[in-house]
Design a protein around this motif. Structure first.
Motif, short mmCIF file in Angstrom:
data_model
loop_
_atom_site.label_atom_id
_atom_site.label_comp_id
_atom_site.label_asym_id
_atom_site.label_seq_id
_atom_site.Cartn_x
_atom_site.Cartn_y
_atom_site.Cartn_z
N SER A 153 0.82 -1.22 0.00
CA SER A 153 0.00 0.00 0.00
C SER A 153 0.85 1.26 0.00
O SER A 153 0.37 2.34 -0.38
CB SER A 153 -0.95 0.00 1.20
OG SER A 153 -0.23 0.02 2.42
N CYS A 169 2.89 1.04 -3.94
CA CYS A 169 1.97 1.09 -5.08
C CYS A 169 0.87 2.11 -4.80
O CYS A 169 0.34 2.17 -3.69
CB CYS A 169 1.35 -0.28 -5.34
SG CYS A 169 2.55 -1.64 -5.45
N LYS A 170 0.49 2.89 -5.81
CA LYS A 170 -0.46 3.98 -5.61
C LYS A 170 -1.48 4.02 -6.74
O LYS A 170 -1.34 3.34 -7.76
CB LYS A 170 0.27 5.32 -5.56
CG LYS A 170 1.25 5.49 -4.41
CD LYS A 170 1.84 6.88 -4.44
CE LYS A 170 2.79 7.09 -3.26
NZ LYS A 170 3.93 6.16 -3.33
N SER A 188 -3.86 -0.15 -1.75
CA SER A 188 -2.99 0.73 -2.54
C SER A 188 -3.78 1.63 -3.49
O SER A 188 -3.29 2.68 -3.89
CB SER A 188 -2.01 -0.11 -3.37
OG SER A 188 -2.68 -0.73 -4.46
#
Length: 376
Positions: free
Chosen positions: A103, A106-107, A129
């Motif tokens: 989380s 990664c976005k 994420s």
């Protein structure tokens, strides 16, 4: 009203055959359910290290960023050395590690490609994420490539992540890490490998990457646990310096969790020292070879395993069989939906260096007894 609502929901779970209860095992059972593959949770040197670690107190008293950073960096240095990476970071659990790492790294606007059979902690990390997630068929490189080729141009360079277990917890099979690394390199992607069941087992104990002779690199992030082969508690992530610094500053499950008790940390440090010596890992591989021969003889597996996880698939009979085994002093829990797909319910046989040949034979004989009675 709320209480009645919960009762209704619990009845629905029971009527679906999915109701869970906590089980207690004691010394009279032969245990085929534990993930303590190297039997380090009761190793005398580790217990002594834990005892000595109590000099710090029974708890860490706070998060790592407040009062809880005690002896934890010693463990992180040991893990980084063990995994041959620049740095490592310890979390309060393996679940918290996957959720916190994925989380944070990664976005929204990124693309994650996740193996269909990845652990629940990976799935939850992907959801948190807010990245786009595509699921590729289990260990299917062709399907993964098709998904990437169809979608990668929609994303900026560096916004692509491939996430997989190293060893899959329910089947005991190993991810094709060498092929995944090649794909990650080709598409400038980051490869995140959860090596929870590979650390202490494969690659002379060093894990799945070592098993495939892959050197850690800038685009590989390794996640692991301290609660399985290491025999302790907690999780870890390791990789390049910048990854660890970034997680210290952004990973919520790290920032806002109380640090591991220092005596647990001392035990884990000693565990890695024991694993490095190699004897316990060789012992485990020997037991896996013995189990392969016996389980094949009784036709509960078709091919040999290199990990200590053996799925015996019995479908709807699984939970009744699990109870039969408990009644015969064999602790081997049944695994059912939603942990595994419907129709693939199984007895997850997990072996360790404490098992004897006679234990494997007894397990198979008791399963045979159940199947014979079930046909009557």
């Amino acid at each position: 009203m709320f209480r009645e609502h919960l009762k209704k929901e619990l009845n629905n779970i029971k009527n679906s055959g999915l109701y869970r209860t906590l089980k207690v095992k004691d010394g009279k059972f032969i245990d085929f359910s534990s993930n303590d593959y190297l039997c380090l949770s009761k190793h005398p040197e580790i217990l002594n290290a834990v005892k000595n670690g109590l000099r710090y107190g029974s708890g860490s008293t706070g998060s790592r960023l407040t009062s809880g950073n005690i002896n934890h960096e010693k463990l992180e240095e040991k893990i980084a050395e063990f995994k041959e990476t620049e740095r490592a970071l310890v979390y309060s659990s393996g679940y918290a590690t996957n959720v916190g790492v994925i989380s944070a790294l990664c976005k929204k606007g990124d693309l994650i490609l996740s193996d269909k059979l990845n652990h629940a902690s990976i799935i939850d990390g992907c959801r948190l994420s807010r990245a786009d997630v595509l699921i590729y068929e289990h260990c299917n490189i062709s399907h993964l490539l098709n998904l990437i080729e169809e979608n990668w141009r929609k994303y900026e360079e560096g916004n692509l992540f491939i996430i997989t277990d190293g060893v899959f917890s329910m089947d005991g099979d190993v991810a094709p890490i060498k092929e995944l690394k090649k794909i990650a390199d080709e598409f400038n992607a980051v490869l995140i490998v959860d090596d929870a069941h590979g650390t202490g087992v494969l690659g002379n104990g060093k894990g799945t990457l070592k098993h495939f002779n892959i050197k850690p690199s800038d685009n590989i992030v390794q996640v692991g646990t301290l609660s399985k082969a290491v025999g302790g508690l907690g999780g870890f992530v390791c990789g390049v310096e910048e990854v660890i610094d970034y997680l210290i500053n952004t990973s919520r499950s790290f920032i806002y969790s109380t640090a591991l008790p220092p005596h647990v940390v001392e035990g884990c440090i000693k565990a890695f020292e024991i694993i490095e010596k190699g004897e316990v890992v060789k012992n485990l591989q020997n037991k896996i070879n013995i189990a392969n021969k016996i389980f094949k003889k009784y036709k509960y597996i078709n091919c040999g395993h290199i990990t200590p996880i053996f799925p015996f698939i019995f479908g709807e009979k699984t939970m009744s069989l699990a109870q039969h085994l408990i009644d015969n002093n064999i602790f081997c829990v049944g695994i059912r939906y939603p942990t595994v797909p419907k129709g693939s319910e199984r007895i997850r046989v997990s072996i360790n260096i404490g098992h004897k040949k006679e234990d494997f034979i007894l397990l198979c004989e008791k399963i045979n007894d159940f199947l014979i009675d079930d046909k009557k």
